[in-house]
Design a protein around this motif. Structure first.
Motif, short mmCIF file in Angstrom:
data_model
loop_
_atom_site.label_atom_id
_atom_site.label_comp_id
_atom_site.label_asym_id
_atom_site.label_seq_id
_atom_site.Cartn_x
_atom_site.Cartn_y
_atom_site.Cartn_z
N VAL A 109 0.84 -1.20 0.00
CA VAL A 109 0.00 0.00 0.00
C VAL A 109 0.88 1.25 0.00
CG1 VAL A 109 -1.62 1.34 1.41
CG2 VAL A 109 -2.01 -1.09 1.02
N THR B 70 0.91 4.01 -3.03
CA THR B 70 0.61 5.41 -2.75
C THR B 70 1.75 6.30 -3.22
OG1 THR B 70 -0.69 4.73 -0.84
CG2 THR B 70 0.02 7.03 -0.91
N LEU C 68 1.59 9.20 -6.10
CA LEU C 68 1.99 10.56 -5.77
C LEU C 68 3.04 11.07 -6.76
CD1 LEU C 68 1.94 12.96 -3.75
CD2 LEU C 68 3.84 11.84 -2.59
N SER D 126 1.44 11.48 -10.35
CA SER D 126 0.20 12.25 -10.45
C SER D 126 0.31 13.42 -11.42
CB SER D 126 -0.24 12.76 -9.08
OG SER D 126 0.68 13.70 -8.58
#
Length: 73
Positions: free
Chosen positions: A31, A35, A39, A42
């Motif tokens: 996880v 993430t 990030l 993005s």
């Protein structure tokens, strides 16, 4: 004085025990890595358009609201 008694363990039981031991740790690291990847990626238009806009709660934050007349390309 305590005595230690050897109890043989089947290979399947040993595998299940080891996998249960590592599952939580690998899940947390997975996880965290996912993430971090989202990030860092993005700002990429493909990730933004295909993944982040489709998120239920945060999708409207990543939508491009710039009018077509103001886009250079």
């Amino acid at each position: 004085m305590a005595r230690l008694v050897y109890q043989p363990q089947s290979p399947l039981n040993a595998t299940l025990t080891a996998s249960r031991r590592w599952a939580t740790s690998l899940g947390v690291w997975g996880v965290g890595a996912g993430t971090a990847a989202l990030l860092l990626l993005s700002v990429t238009p493909l990730v933004k358009r295909e993944v982040l806009v489709k998120l239920p709660v945060l999708g409207s934050y990543y939508e491009d609201k710039t009018p077509a007349s103001d886009k250079p390309f």
